[in-house]
Design a protein around this motif. Sequence first.
Motif, PDB file in Angstrom:
ATOM      1  N   ALA A 204     -21.998   1.544  15.250  1.00  0.00           N
ATOM      2  CA  ALA A 204     -23.465   0.706  14.810  1.00  0.00           C
ATOM      3  C   ALA A 204     -24.071   0.080  13.921  1.00  0.00           C
ATOM      4  O   ALA A 204     -24.533  -0.607  13.933  1.00  0.00           O
ATOM      5  N   ALA A 205     -23.501   0.883  12.504  1.00  0.00           N
ATOM      6  CA  ALA A 205     -24.220   0.072  11.585  1.00  0.00           C
ATOM      7  C   ALA A 205     -23.110  -0.601  10.761  1.00  0.00           C
ATOM      8  O   ALA A 205     -22.971  -0.847   9.500  1.00  0.00           O
ATOM      9  N   ASP A 206     -21.931  -1.199  10.842  1.00  0.00           N
ATOM     10  CA  ASP A 206     -20.940  -1.654  10.579  1.00  0.00           C
ATOM     11  C   ASP A 206     -19.634  -1.021   9.507  1.00  0.00           C
ATOM     12  O   ASP A 206     -19.782  -1.662   8.222  1.00  0.00           O
ATOM     13  N   LEU A 207     -20.257   0.499  10.053  1.00  0.00           N
ATOM     14  CA  LEU A 207     -19.000   1.494   8.548  1.00  0.00           C
ATOM     15  C   LEU A 207     -17.811   1.733   9.279  1.00  0.00           C
ATOM     16  O   LEU A 207     -18.020   1.738  10.929  1.00  0.00           O
ATOM     17  N   ARG A 208     -16.937   2.373   9.045  1.00  0.00           N
ATOM     18  CA  ARG A 208     -15.455   2.708  10.138  1.00  0.00           C
ATOM     19  C   ARG A 208     -15.395   4.378   8.667  1.00  0.00           C
ATOM     20  O   ARG A 208     -15.025   4.383   7.618  1.00  0.00           O
ATOM     21  N   PHE A 209     -14.885   5.080  10.288  1.00  0.00           N
ATOM     22  CA  PHE A 209     -14.345   6.325   9.357  1.00  0.00           C
ATOM     23  C   PHE A 209     -13.277   5.882   7.980  1.00  0.00           C
ATOM     24  O   PHE A 209     -12.362   5.527   8.318  1.00  0.00           O
ATOM     25  N   GLY A 210     -13.441   7.300   7.142  1.00  0.00           N
ATOM     26  CA  GLY A 210     -12.524   6.915   6.268  1.00  0.00           C
ATOM     27  C   GLY A 210     -11.617   7.944   5.123  1.00  0.00           C
ATOM     28  O   GLY A 210     -10.785   7.504   4.292  1.00  0.00           O
ATOM     29  N   GLY A 211     -11.511   8.538   5.845  1.00  0.00           N
ATOM     30  CA  GLY A 211     -11.646  10.775   5.437  1.00  0.00           C
ATOM     31  C   GLY A 211     -12.224  11.368   4.822  1.00  0.00           C
ATOM     32  O   GLY A 211     -13.809  11.425   5.250  1.00  0.00           O
ATOM     33  N   TRP A 212     -11.875  12.696   5.325  1.00  0.00           N
ATOM     34  CA  TRP A 212     -12.261  13.555   4.969  1.00  0.00           C
ATOM     35  C   TRP A 212     -12.453  13.943   3.463  1.00  0.00           C
ATOM     36  O   TRP A 212     -11.026  13.626   2.496  1.00  0.00           O
ATOM     37  N   LEU A 213     -12.951  14.453   2.848  1.00  0.00           N
ATOM     38  CA  LEU A 213     -13.136  14.653   1.543  1.00  0.00           C
ATOM     39  C   LEU A 213     -12.403  16.356   1.482  1.00  0.00           C
ATOM     40  O   LEU A 213     -11.968  16.799  -0.088  1.00  0.00           O
ATOM     41  N   THR A 214     -13.169  16.898   2.239  1.00  0.00           N
ATOM     42  CA  THR A 214     -13.285  18.680   2.111  1.00  0.00           C
ATOM     43  C   THR A 214     -12.068  19.416   3.325  1.00  0.00           C
ATOM     44  O   THR A 214     -12.299  18.616   4.593  1.00  0.00           O
ATOM     45  N   ASP A 215     -11.283  20.120   3.099  1.00  0.00           N
ATOM     46  CA  ASP A 215     -10.810  20.857   3.796  1.00  0.00           C
ATOM     47  C   ASP A 215     -11.372  21.299   5.138  1.00  0.00           C
ATOM     48  O   ASP A 215     -11.169  21.382   6.625  1.00  0.00           O
ATOM     49  N   ASP A 216     -12.928  22.061   5.561  1.00  0.00           N
ATOM     50  CA  ASP A 216     -14.325  21.855   6.343  1.00  0.00           C
ATOM     51  C   ASP A 216     -14.803  21.193   7.318  1.00  0.00           C
ATOM     52  O   ASP A 216     -15.067  21.117   8.335  1.00  0.00           O
ATOM     53  N   ARG A 217     -13.822  19.941   6.513  1.00  0.00           N
ATOM     54  CA  ARG A 217     -14.085  18.273   7.346  1.00  0.00           C
ATOM     55  C   ARG A 217     -16.096  18.564   7.683  1.00  0.00           C
ATOM     56  O   ARG A 217     -16.235  18.054   8.728  1.00  0.00           O
ATOM     57  N   THR A 218     -16.821  18.974   6.640  1.00  0.00           N
ATOM     58  CA  THR A 218     -18.131  18.823   6.376  1.00  0.00           C
ATOM     59  C   THR A 218     -18.266  17.175   5.619  1.00  0.00           C
ATOM     60  O   THR A 218     -19.298  17.251   5.352  1.00  0.00           O
ATOM     61  N   TRP A 219     -17.392  16.956   4.902  1.00  0.00           N
ATOM     62  CA  TRP A 219     -17.779  16.367   3.788  1.00  0.00           C
ATOM     63  C   TRP A 219     -16.908  14.806   4.036  1.00  0.00           C
ATOM     64  O   TRP A 219     -15.839  14.511   4.639  1.00  0.00           O
ATOM     65  N   PHE A 220     -16.863  13.549   4.140  1.00  0.00           N
ATOM     66  CA  PHE A 220     -16.334  12.524   4.479  1.00  0.00           C
ATOM     67  C   PHE A 220     -16.915  10.876   4.501  1.00  0.00           C
ATOM     68  O   PHE A 220     -17.872  11.062   3.666  1.00  0.00           O
ATOM     69  N   VAL A 221     -16.241  10.144   4.288  1.00  0.00           N
ATOM     70  CA  VAL A 221     -16.616   8.807   3.360  1.00  0.00           C
ATOM     71  C   VAL A 221     -16.121   8.185   4.604  1.00  0.00           C
ATOM     72  O   VAL A 221     -15.680   7.832   5.861  1.00  0.00           O
ATOM     73  N   ALA A 222     -17.289   7.039   4.339  1.00  0.00           N
ATOM     74  CA  ALA A 222     -16.848   5.767   5.343  1.00  0.00           C
ATOM     75  C   ALA A 222     -17.367   4.414   4.645  1.00  0.00           C
ATOM     76  O   ALA A 222     -17.621   4.725   3.777  1.00  0.00           O
ATOM     77  N   ARG A 223     -16.357   3.584   4.746  1.00  0.00           N
ATOM     78  CA  ARG A 223     -16.857   2.153   4.689  1.00  0.00           C
ATOM     79  C   ARG A 223     -16.823   0.887   5.691  1.00  0.00           C
ATOM     80  O   ARG A 223     -16.972   0.844   6.529  1.00  0.00           O
TER      81      ARG A 223
END
Length: 225
Positions: A204-223
Motif C-alpha cells: 500500500a505504501a509502494d514498498l516491497r519486502f527486500g529480505g531479512w537482516l537477522t536470523d530471528d526475522r525481527t529486522w528486515f529491509v524494504a525497497r
Amino acid sequence: MDEAVGSGPGAITNDGCPVEFYALLPAFGEAEIVDAAIPRGASVLELGCGTGRILRPLAALGHSVTGVDDSPDMLALSSDLTTVCSPIQSLELNRRFDAVLLTGGLLNVDPALRQRFVAAVRRHLDNDGTAVFQYYTRELLRTFERAEPVWDDPAGFRRVIRAASWNPPCMRFEIEYQSGDSVWTHAWTSYQISDEELAGDLAAADLRFGGWLTDDRTWFVARPV
C-alpha cells in the motif's frame, strides 16, 4: 486497554516512555545491523529516534543522520544530532533519504496507525533507497508470557514484568524498570502482525519486502516498488 502510560522520575512521553530510563540504555548492536544493509556514507532518517541511541553510532560509522521524535524531552538528549520534533504519521520534511529507519517495535501499533507510519517511511525514502524495519514477531511477543519475571541487564538495570497478557492479536505489557533508587513503569499494547498484513501494508505504501537482516526475522529491509 490500548493506552500507553508510564510513571517514575523525570519526563514521560506521550506513549508512556520514561525519558530518564531510556537515557540509560546503551546501544545493543542495532547500528551495525543497519550499517550492513545500507550504502557507505548514506543519508539516514530515523523515525522515532528517541535519545539517539541508534543514530549516534551510525554517525560515528560515517553516515549523515537525522532523527525525528514527537517528544521534545527525548530530543533534548540528542542535541549533538540533527533532529526534528514531529509525530511520525504527519511528518513532511520535503526531502528524501538513502535510508529510513523504523525500529523498536514501532510497527507493532494499531494497524491504522501502522499504515500511516509505513507511508511516512516511503514518503521520505529515495526511489533507490532502503527502508530498515525492526518489529516484534508473534513468537517474540509470546515469549514474554514465559519469560522470567525479573531480569538483570548487563547495562546495570533490572526489568520486572508486572503483566504480559495475550489477547490476540494484542499483547498488553506492564514493565517495571529499576536503576539504583529510581523506579519507572511503562504499560503499552503491541499488535501482532501477520505475514499477509505486513506484505499488504508495504504494498500500500509502494514498498516491497527486500529480505531479512537477522536470523530471528525481527529486522528486515524494504525497497520502493
